[in-house]
Design an enzyme around this catalytic site. Structure first.
Site, mmCIF file in Angstrom:
data_model
loop_
_atom_site.group_PDB
_atom_site.id
_atom_site.type_symbol
_atom_site.label_atom_id
_atom_site.label_comp_id
_atom_site.label_asym_id
_atom_site.label_seq_id
_atom_site.Cartn_x
_atom_site.Cartn_y
_atom_site.Cartn_z
ATOM 1 N N ASP A 152 0.850 -1.200 0.000
ATOM 2 C CA ASP A 152 0.000 0.000 0.000
ATOM 3 C C ASP A 152 0.888 1.254 0.000
ATOM 4 O O ASP A 152 0.811 2.059 0.907
ATOM 5 C CB ASP A 152 -0.932 -0.007 1.234
ATOM 6 N N ASN B 140 -2.211 2.917 3.414
ATOM 7 C CA ASN B 140 -1.580 4.210 3.689
ATOM 8 C C ASN B 140 -2.299 5.343 2.966
ATOM 9 O O ASN B 140 -2.170 6.510 3.337
ATOM 10 C CB ASN B 140 -0.116 4.176 3.248
ATOM 11 N N THR C 286 2.817 -6.118 2.720
ATOM 12 C CA THR C 286 3.259 -4.988 3.546
ATOM 13 C C THR C 286 2.147 -3.956 3.725
ATOM 14 O O THR C 286 2.417 -2.800 4.052
ATOM 15 C CB THR C 286 4.528 -4.324 2.934
ATOM 16 N N PHE D 285 -1.014 -0.577 12.484
ATOM 17 C CA PHE D 285 -1.912 -0.103 11.430
ATOM 18 C C PHE D 285 -2.419 -1.215 10.496
ATOM 19 O O PHE D 285 -3.634 -1.326 10.253
ATOM 20 C CB PHE D 285 -1.244 1.013 10.596
ATOM 21 N N ASN D 286 -1.514 -2.032 9.939
ATOM 22 C CA ASN D 286 -1.946 -3.019 8.928
ATOM 23 C C ASN D 286 -2.916 -4.039 9.513
ATOM 24 O O ASN D 286 -3.851 -4.467 8.830
ATOM 25 C CB ASN D 286 -0.738 -3.765 8.331
ATOM 26 N N HIS E 154 9.688 0.085 8.245
ATOM 27 C CA HIS E 154 9.113 -1.233 8.529
ATOM 28 C C HIS E 154 9.218 -2.230 7.376
ATOM 29 O O HIS E 154 9.727 -3.338 7.532
ATOM 30 C CB HIS E 154 7.607 -1.081 8.828
HETATM 31 C C1 BDR Z 1 2.817 -0.153 8.575
HETATM 32 O O1 BDR Z 1 1.769 0.778 8.281
HETATM 33 C C2 BDR Z 1 2.184 1.667 7.269
HETATM 34 O O2 BDR Z 1 2.225 2.965 7.748
HETATM 35 C C3 BDR Z 1 3.558 1.243 6.825
HETATM 36 O O3 BDR Z 1 3.634 1.251 5.410
HETATM 37 C C4 BDR Z 1 3.736 -0.138 7.389
HETATM 38 O O4 BDR Z 1 3.353 -1.140 6.470
HETATM 39 C C5 BDR Z 1 3.463 0.218 9.900
HETATM 40 O O5 BDR Z 1 2.533 0.169 10.916
HETATM 41 CA CA CA Z 2 2.858 -0.626 4.154
#
Ligand code: BDR
Ligand code: CA
Length: 318
Positions: A14, A43, A128, A169-170, A243
């Site tokens: 993303d 994102n 990711t 987040f993911n 990350h």
């Molecule tokens: C993850 O969330 C996004 O901001 C980054 O791309 C990464 O995959 C980190 O929490």
């Molecule tokens: Ca990401």
């Protein structure tokens, strides 16, 4: 010396500043065979994520890796985006080239399906962003899963979260999708915040990017500048954790990361903890372990690997 056969991967992402570095690393490494890039909301919106993937590959001079647009929304959750970290476009900062090629006519799920079917070898799924595309594949084409060697994903944490106090987040963005993949029985490796917070783009790292004699290095430095300012204002970090490339780096050089085998689940119910990953490192629940979870990163060698890859790509372009 014997040249090892490159690992075939599909990168589902993303982009996103750190996704962008992961794409460059995958493109640059002779140990990786990047078969496709698929995009997901996260994102930024799916339109922006797809355009960013095309722009990043264009910057790298790679226009023959197919890019397919994926999910615009999570399976069940309500849509939340990470523009507060990555800016309006999802990749704010330096001026980027316009895409020199078009996305595939196939959706992300269709492209993953076709790529798996066409491949003589099982393929590693590197994820990711939110897990939505892969969960949709598992639901629509369950027979495809046997063509997947493993899933290595950036998400979750053995510790605290970032999007909420508990959830990364993911995994927050689509926890039902992640649970679907955990339940699928696929081999799964989690690269969570506990690991990626060891991958900080400290000033020396950014300086090495700036000092590279090509656009790719300088663009990476500017990405780190934007990403770093978000991390300073939202979480008071001195330097941003980069990350997503940790997943690709783990495939290129397995000695960079130490792992522990444990039970993994994701919280789907909690009022305050939805999206939090549960890792039972001390086996308190006595469940069968179902995942390998990244624990320790050799940060110095990680950065050498990433920076050498970026530099080799940039030098090949000038
Ligand atoms: C993850 O969330 C996004 O901001 C980054 O791309 C990464 O995959 C980190 O929490
Ligand atoms: Ca990401």
């Amino acid at each position: 010396m014997e040249q090892s056969v490159p690992i075939p991967i599909i990168l589902d992402c993303d982009p996103g500043h750190d996704d962008a570095v992961a794409i460059l690393l995958a493109v640059a490494s002779p140990k990786i065979d990047l078969l496709a890039v698929t995009t997901c909301f996260g994102n930024c919106s799916i339109d922006d994520a797809t355009r960013n993937a095309l722009r990043i590959l264009t910057l790298a001079g790679v226009t023959d890796v197919p890019v397919a647009r994926g999910a615009s929304d999570p399976l069940v959750a309500s849509l939340e985006l990470g523009n507060y970290v990555h800016g309006k476009s999802g990749l704010d900062g330096p001026t980027m080239p316009e895409p020199e090629f078009l996305p595939s006519k196939l959706s992300a799920v269709e492209l993953i399906h076709q790529t798996l079917m066409d491949s003589p070898r099982p393929i590693t799924m590197v994820v990711t962003g939110p897990m939505t595309n892969l969960a949709q594949l598992a639901m629509s084409h369950p027979e495809d899963l046997e063509k997947i060697a493993e899933v290595i994903f950036m998400g979750g944490s053995t510790e605290r979260g970032n999007h909420t106090p508990s959830a990364e987040f993911n995994t927050y963005a689509d926890p039902e999708a992640l649970q679907e993949i955990i339940d699928s029985g696929l081999p799964i490796r989690m690269v969570g915040l506990n690991l990626t917070h060891q991958a900080l783009a400290i000033p020396e790292v950014v300086e090495r990017m700036t000092n590279m004699d090509h656009d790719i290095g300088k663009t990476c430095a500017e990405w780190m500048g934007f990403f770093g300012s978000s991390y300073r204002s939202v979480w008071s970090f001195d330097s941003p954790p980069v990350h997503d490339p940790c997943t690709v780096a783990a495939l290129i050089d397995p000695s960079l990361i130490e792992w522990t085998r444990t039970f993994l689940a994701v919280e789907l119910e909690g009022k305050w903890t939805r999206g939090e990953t549960v890792t039972d490192i001390h086996n308190r629940l006595e469940h069968e372990p179902n995942a390998d979870v990244a624990i320790t990163l050799d940060a110095e060698r990680y950065w050498d690997l990433v920076l050498e890859a970026i530099d080799s790509l940039g030098k090949a372009r000038v």
